[in-house]
Design an enzyme around this catalytic site. Sequence first.
Site, mmCIF file in Angstrom:
data_model
loop_
_atom_site.group_PDB
_atom_site.id
_atom_site.type_symbol
_atom_site.label_atom_id
_atom_site.label_comp_id
_atom_site.label_asym_id
_atom_site.label_seq_id
_atom_site.Cartn_x
_atom_site.Cartn_y
_atom_site.Cartn_z
ATOM 1 N N LYS A 271 0.983 -1.351 -0.021
ATOM 2 C CA LYS A 271 0.081 0.051 0.022
ATOM 3 C C LYS A 271 0.708 1.080 -0.003
ATOM 4 C CE LYS A 271 -4.068 -1.879 2.828
ATOM 5 N NZ LYS A 271 -5.136 -1.438 1.686
ATOM 6 N N ARG A 345 -10.129 -11.335 1.906
ATOM 7 C CA ARG A 345 -11.028 -12.436 1.286
ATOM 8 C C ARG A 345 -10.536 -13.850 1.408
ATOM 9 N NH1 ARG A 345 -11.590 -9.142 -4.124
ATOM 10 N NH2 ARG A 345 -11.007 -7.342 -2.360
HETATM 11 N N1 BES Z 1 -7.966 -3.774 4.554
HETATM 12 C C1 BES Z 1 -8.101 -3.502 3.192
HETATM 13 C C2 BES Z 1 -9.458 -2.440 2.640
HETATM 14 C C3 BES Z 1 -9.440 -1.262 3.382
HETATM 15 C C4 BES Z 1 -8.989 -0.039 2.809
HETATM 16 C C5 BES Z 1 -10.166 -0.796 4.668
HETATM 17 C C6 BES Z 1 -9.297 1.160 3.366
HETATM 18 C C7 BES Z 1 -10.336 0.189 5.365
HETATM 19 C C8 BES Z 1 -9.575 1.173 4.678
HETATM 20 C C9 BES Z 1 -8.255 -4.522 2.315
HETATM 21 O O1 BES Z 1 -7.588 -5.601 2.716
HETATM 22 C C10 BES Z 1 -7.613 -4.052 0.769
HETATM 23 O O2 BES Z 1 -6.511 -3.673 0.774
HETATM 24 N N2 BES Z 1 -8.471 -4.286 -0.209
HETATM 25 C C11 BES Z 1 -8.290 -3.718 -1.534
HETATM 26 C C12 BES Z 1 -8.749 -4.813 -2.592
HETATM 27 C C13 BES Z 1 -8.064 -4.576 -4.000
HETATM 28 C C14 BES Z 1 -6.668 -4.937 -4.100
HETATM 29 C C15 BES Z 1 -8.936 -5.612 -4.805
HETATM 30 C C16 BES Z 1 -8.885 -2.535 -1.903
HETATM 31 O O3 BES Z 1 -9.885 -2.095 -1.658
HETATM 32 O O4 BES Z 1 -8.253 -1.570 -2.562
HETATM 33 MN MN MN Z 2 -5.470 -5.367 1.850
#
Ligand code: BES
Ligand code: MN
Length: 496
Positions: A271, A345
């Site tokens: 990230k 997931r």
């Molecule tokens: N934990 C994150 C989602 C999230 C983002 C929660 C910001 C709270 C605040 C999750 O694991 C994630 O990174 N999801 C990705 C999925 C994508 C790579 C398909 C996302 O939503 O960007």
């Molecule tokens: Mn994630």
Amino acid sequence: MDISVRNVADKEVKTGALLLPLFENNPAAFYSDLDYLIGGMIKRVIDSKEFTGKHKQLTLLHVRTINTGRILLVGLGKQSEISAERIRQSGGKAFSYLRDLGISSVAVSSGAFTFKEPPKTSQSPLNGAFYFLEGGLLGLYRFEKYRKPENGKEIKTVTVLGREGDIPLKKLQTTVSAAYLARDLVNTPSNKMTPAALSDVARSIAGRKVKVKVLERKDIEREGMDAYVSVSRGSGESLKFIIMEYKGGKGAPFVLVGKSITFDSGGISLKPSEGMEKMKYDMAGGAAVLAVIDAVAGLGLPLNLVGILPAAENLPGGTASKPGDVVGTIADKTVEIISTDAEGRLTLADSLGYAIKYYKPKGLIDIATLTGACSIALGAEAIAMMGTGTELMERLKKASEETYERVWQMPLYDEYREYIRSDVADLKNAGGRGGSLVTAGYFLREFSGDTPWVHLDIAGTAWNDKDKPYQPKGASGIGVRLILSFLEGLCSSGNG
Ligand code: BES
Ligand code: MN
Ligand code: ZN
């Protein structure tokens, strides 16, 4: 904190401050006797229009002719617009205001809440004093485990003026403590709240009706939960599959699964660093499930319930899984990892599979900070809900009206299956930007089998960047009151 209901008159109570909740436009109606004793001060401040009873308005009076030295007028807004939530918000404002003044004991007059015909909420007649206290107590939360306290100010005694039995104190205290527990777990930084630490908290809740089992890596591998194991490969923290079984009734249980990523760096699909510190809140779903189990046990609800927390840390170490890797699952479907940042997931897919295999549940609910797209879509105002359990979703909508932990249903059209089709595996874990809130849900659906299932995405609501009336900024504790109210609804309709 000491909370009690006492049958004492407003003018008699000895306390640091007496709170008088008042409706807009008709404010003094409930308190004319009291006002007479203090020389008409309430009427004067109302006649001057300084206090109108507007929602969340506060006016402090210093008085000398009754047992208390202070009266706080608290605006509830128009009586015609009254709701549980408006009362909670007024309570939240009022309690924090008095706490910050350094007042340590307060009394709440319930005069304005003794309705001739109480307005109804979705599940029960509106109990104003209950919601006022609920908001008040939730709003006093602070997280000061790792800092010098800002000030020692604390409300220690709360007295509700009314008849014993007017408010269900046990339910109030259990609900508020559960929300506090969930907030504490989420606010605790990830170097302290590791998967092992989380499993210790779970174990500390075990008791007569709650059994806690923790599967270690070997057990997890033996079950074939490779998708879940893959998430923690880049981290030195060992994963813990936490199972909490509450037995309070007969028959098949409901199973709650809470996403429990104690820190989500994204893994190899790293990230951006800005704001990454907040990713300690990626276990807010698990925290809610743990707190709900604790509360359900405290209240002794007549049902069987299982909580599953697949805890892990998602880091990009040298042994981390990589985009393009293919992993198996307990449900015997393979998954191509497109993004190691779509880790939640993977852990939930194996948890749903495990729940179905070992518990044959009546219903399955997962709660997870699953997608950034959830907060893009709904901001911090609603949980995104989707699933196959139509009746469960109707019940959750009711509980959401009651608690104001609002849910908004999203579709799971069959067409979304295409979005997560893989060329090398049965599914892929990320379907691109378009529809990423619902394709995450669709991915989970593939692991829910025929069991009525609901997915709750709390990515937008689990963390507040700003104070809300009874949610200080930081972890919100979302999901705890929603799911508790949902379970109470099940029990009272004999569906436990
Ligand atoms: N934990 C994150 C989602 C999230 C983002 C929660 C910001 C709270 C605040 C999750 O694991 C994630 O990174 N999801 C990705 C999925 C994508 C790579 C398909 C996302 O939503 O960007
Ligand atoms: Mn994630
Ligand atoms: Zn995550």
